[in-house]
Design a protein around this motif. Sequence first.
Motif, PDB file in Angstrom:
ATOM      1  N   ILE A  31       0.802  -1.230   0.000  1.00 16.29           N
ATOM      2  CA  ILE A  31       0.000   0.000   0.000  1.00 16.29           C
ATOM      3  C   ILE A  31       0.832   1.276   0.000  1.00 16.29           C
ATOM      4  N   HIS A  32       2.145   1.164   0.153  1.00 17.29           N
ATOM      5  CA  HIS A  32       2.977   2.370   0.253  1.00 17.29           C
ATOM      6  C   HIS A  32       4.053   2.401  -0.825  1.00 17.29           C
ATOM      7  N   TYR A  33       4.344   3.610  -1.299  1.00 16.11           N
ATOM      8  CA  TYR A  33       5.534   3.805  -2.115  1.00 16.11           C
ATOM      9  C   TYR A  33       6.741   3.700  -1.181  1.00 16.11           C
ATOM     10  N   MET A  34       7.757   2.949  -1.584  1.00 14.70           N
ATOM     11  CA  MET A  34       8.914   2.775  -0.707  1.00 14.70           C
ATOM     12  C   MET A  34      10.142   2.371  -1.511  1.00 14.70           C
ATOM     13  N   LEU A  35      11.303   2.557  -0.906  1.00 11.12           N
ATOM     14  CA  LEU A  35      12.571   2.213  -1.532  1.00 11.12           C
ATOM     15  C   LEU A  35      13.113   0.929  -0.935  1.00 11.12           C
ATOM     16  N   SER A  36      14.017   0.284  -1.639  1.00 11.04           N
ATOM     17  CA  SER A  36      14.605  -0.980  -1.191  1.00 11.04           C
ATOM     18  C   SER A  36      15.418  -0.797   0.082  1.00 11.04           C
ATOM     19  N   ALA A  37      15.141  -1.637   1.074  1.00 17.15           N
ATOM     20  CA  ALA A  37      15.879  -1.559   2.341  1.00 17.15           C
ATOM     21  C   ALA A  37      17.331  -1.976   2.159  1.00 17.15           C
ATOM     22  N   THR A  38      17.564  -3.010   1.352  1.00 13.51           N
ATOM     23  CA  THR A  38      18.929  -3.510   1.183  1.00 13.51           C
ATOM     24  C   THR A  38      19.797  -2.521   0.417  1.00 13.51           C
ATOM     25  N   GLU A  39      19.176  -1.734  -0.458  1.00 16.05           N
ATOM     26  CA  GLU A  39      19.963  -0.723  -1.170  1.00 16.05           C
ATOM     27  C   GLU A  39      20.362   0.409  -0.232  1.00 16.05           C
ATOM     28  N   ARG A  40      19.535   0.695   0.774  1.00 18.78           N
ATOM     29  CA  ARG A  40      19.874   1.745   1.735  1.00 18.78           C
ATOM     30  C   ARG A  40      20.888   1.244   2.762  1.00 18.78           C
ATOM     31  N   LEU A  41      20.979  -0.072   2.944  1.00 23.62           N
ATOM     32  CA  LEU A  41      21.899  -0.652   3.925  1.00 23.62           C
ATOM     33  C   LEU A  41      22.698  -1.779   3.260  1.00 23.62           C
ATOM     34  N   PRO A  42      23.573  -1.438   2.320  1.00 25.26           N
ATOM     35  CA  PRO A  42      24.240  -2.476   1.520  1.00 25.26           C
ATOM     36  C   PRO A  42      25.209  -3.349   2.309  1.00 25.26           C
ATOM     37  N   GLU A  43      25.678  -2.893   3.474  1.00 24.65           N
ATOM     38  CA  GLU A  43      26.704  -3.642   4.210  1.00 24.65           C
ATOM     39  C   GLU A  43      26.137  -4.719   5.132  1.00 24.65           C
ATOM     40  N   ILE A  44      24.846  -4.650   5.408  1.00 27.60           N
ATOM     41  CA  ILE A  44      24.309  -5.469   6.492  1.00 27.60           C
ATOM     42  C   ILE A  44      24.431  -6.968   6.222  1.00 27.60           C
ATOM     43  N   LYS A  45      24.129  -7.403   5.023  1.00 25.26           N
ATOM     44  CA  LYS A  45      24.146  -8.844   4.755  1.00 25.26           C
ATOM     45  C   LYS A  45      25.539  -9.435   4.964  1.00 25.26           C
ATOM     46  N   LEU A  71      14.186  -6.283   5.584  1.00 24.11           N
ATOM     47  CA  LEU A  71      15.412  -7.078   5.496  1.00 24.11           C
ATOM     48  C   LEU A  71      15.231  -8.440   6.158  1.00 24.11           C
ATOM     49  N   ALA A  72      14.565  -8.468   7.321  1.00 20.05           N
ATOM     50  CA  ALA A  72      14.316  -9.743   7.998  1.00 20.05           C
ATOM     51  C   ALA A  72      13.477 -10.665   7.120  1.00 20.05           C
ATOM     52  N   GLN A  73      12.479 -10.098   6.452  1.00 18.81           N
ATOM     53  CA  GLN A  73      11.646 -10.917   5.568  1.00 18.81           C
ATOM     54  C   GLN A  73      12.456 -11.471   4.394  1.00 18.81           C
ATOM     55  N   GLU A  74      13.360 -10.644   3.854  1.00 21.06           N
ATOM     56  CA  GLU A  74      14.199 -11.109   2.744  1.00 21.06           C
ATOM     57  C   GLU A  74      15.135 -12.220   3.197  1.00 21.06           C
ATOM     58  N   LEU A  75      15.733 -12.066   4.382  1.00 22.63           N
ATOM     59  CA  LEU A  75      16.658 -13.072   4.886  1.00 22.63           C
ATOM     60  C   LEU A  75      15.941 -14.402   5.135  1.00 22.63           C
ATOM     61  N   THR A  76      14.747 -14.323   5.707  1.00 20.33           N
ATOM     62  CA  THR A  76      13.976 -15.541   5.968  1.00 20.33           C
ATOM     63  C   THR A  76      13.545 -16.200   4.662  1.00 20.33           C
ATOM     64  N   ALA A  77      13.089 -15.390   3.716  1.00 19.23           N
ATOM     65  CA  ALA A  77      12.637 -15.926   2.427  1.00 19.23           C
ATOM     66  C   ALA A  77      13.772 -16.595   1.649  1.00 19.23           C
ATOM     67  N   SER A  78      15.010 -16.197   1.936  1.00 25.02           N
ATOM     68  CA  SER A  78      16.156 -16.802   1.240  1.00 25.02           C
ATOM     69  C   SER A  78      16.369 -18.255   1.649  1.00 25.02           C
ATOM     70  N   GLY A  79      15.793 -18.670   2.788  1.00 24.59           N
ATOM     71  CA  GLY A  79      15.962 -20.023   3.283  1.00 24.59           C
ATOM     72  C   GLY A  79      17.250 -20.237   4.050  1.00 24.59           C
ATOM     73  N   GLN A  80      18.045 -19.178   4.192  1.00 24.92           N
ATOM     74  CA  GLN A  80      19.339 -19.303   4.848  1.00 24.92           C
ATOM     75  C   GLN A  80      19.275 -18.998   6.345  1.00 24.92           C
ATOM     76  N   TYR A  81      18.330 -18.121   6.731  1.00 29.06           N
ATOM     77  CA  TYR A  81      18.259 -17.683   8.123  1.00 29.06           C
ATOM     78  C   TYR A  81      16.826 -17.723   8.635  1.00 29.06           C
ATOM     79  N   THR A  82      16.705 -17.752   9.963  1.00 27.27           N
ATOM     80  CA  THR A  82      15.460 -17.385  10.628  1.00 27.27           C
ATOM     81  C   THR A  82      15.682 -15.963  11.127  1.00 27.27           C
ATOM     82  N   ALA A  83      15.067 -14.993  10.474  1.00 28.84           N
ATOM     83  CA  ALA A  83      15.320 -13.581  10.789  1.00 28.84           C
ATOM     84  C   ALA A  83      14.019 -12.888  11.155  1.00 28.84           C
TER      85      ALA A  83
END
Length: 530
Positions: A31-45, A71-83
């Motif tokens: 429902i909202h216009y928004m920017l990519s979280a990972t692009e704003r925080l490229p170092e976190i992963k 970011l937590a949703q992306e990490l969990t969806a990757s199957g690599q982490y429980t985030a």
Amino acid sequence: MLRYIEGVSARLLVVVMPKWFNTAGPCKPDIHYMLSATERLPEIKQLIAQENYFVIHAPRQVGKTTAMITLAQELTASGQYTAVMLSLEVGAVFSHDPELAGRAILDEWQDAIKFYLPPELHPSHNILGESGRHIGAFLAAWSQESPRPLVVFLDEIDALSDETLVSVLRQIRSGFPRRPKGFPQSVTLVGMRDVRDYKYASGGSDRLNTSSPFNIKVRSFTLSNFTLEDVRNLYQQHTDATGQIFTPEAVDLAFHLTQGQPWLVNAIAKEIVEYIATDPATPVTVDLVNQAKEILIRRQDTHLDSLAERLREDRVRAVIQPILAGQELPNVPQDDIRYVLDLGLCTNQDGLTIANPIYQEVIPRVLAYVTTASIGYVQPIWLSEQGEFLPNRLLEAFLLFWRQHGEPLFGSTPYPEIAPHLVLMAFLHRVINGGGTLEREYAIGSGKMDICLRYGKVTLGMELKVWRDRRSNPLKEGLSQLDKYLSGLSLDTGWLVIFDRRKGLPPLSDRTTTENVISPAGREIIVIRG
């Protein structure tokens, strides 16, 4: 919104849900216009992959919570982490009782985990934590039974204080060596301030002044404001969805006024497309951006209001007051400077300055609020019968007001060093309530404050200077500085207001005078001394 999609054998009706610019709470992608979280925080992963614990601190409403949830949703969806992102805010009311705080926090976490994670990643229902170390025991037990490495973002960490804050930090530090099988692989503390500024009432200080309870952090970093390209991309999402365009000049102005502060970027666009220019056929222009800016400044929504509350804190006053006065910054503690930077009130990119032009307008307005309210009715003699603005009549009204009420009103201002500035601005706020605008420019070390009053077709530029003890008459310097300011405004006349703050002077009512002079560049200047 309905769209038809032509198929080979059928014509499909697709419902496209509208999206909005968000100014309240975390963004939702649907429902909202928004920017990519990972692009704003490229170092976190990479930090997470290295099993690091770290701190993210940034002012309110810049997108921290949105970024962490996404970011937590992306990490969990990757199957690599429980985030998952979990909040500590419910423990804030138990600042001196870690036991009750721990129970309240775990109860909140159970609900959040059920909402954000699929059932196969939930912790066992019998994980309650041990008395005195609820948080650490829970994270340890969940890490051991989780089928994937556990990654936890702890939001609102600086809502905690005192014994509860230190208890939570030490429980996390204690479990750190056992990661990733016996404790989360990565823990991120998310809040407004860095660890050393977390609240802890001890030894006469109101903050930790050290990162020792969480000295396992690999680094602290902040979530930056939007870039100009980010603002273009965000506004383009609205254009793509509705067809309503933002002119390039409007986007540039929105970025200039906000310096990319995410809440302000969204608030300006929201005000325009939902209230001022609701027809998608109407392009968003510079005039509409300026109109939205003035509405936000006058209305002082929650974001601006909460920011203003900080201005009365001593450590904030120590930094903001000299900036407004144009004075050199005194010998203030480094932590105080870092504090106003963390709050988002200031930026240090090109020297210490107020963070953006909108804050530049809001801060003096807030500081002059009580004074403005204290001013009785002022006859608007500066307006003709036809509503035209008359600068000469404004001068007459100001001198009358200044002689009668200036000095008594000095005590109503929260920043005594700039009391005359705030009283003058309180008067001007009354003037522009009839339909004008004020713009201010000031900077550390400049020795001045510039004010531009716009009313109808008239633009009036003025410069404020202070004459202090053991300083020379600022007239010559003020005229030269005013020439530069008026040149930028394309004006041939202006006011130079000199506040004489030397000791042993007659009352303000007796020493307020005016004088017409010619500036070095040949401009006609009215010099007001008081």
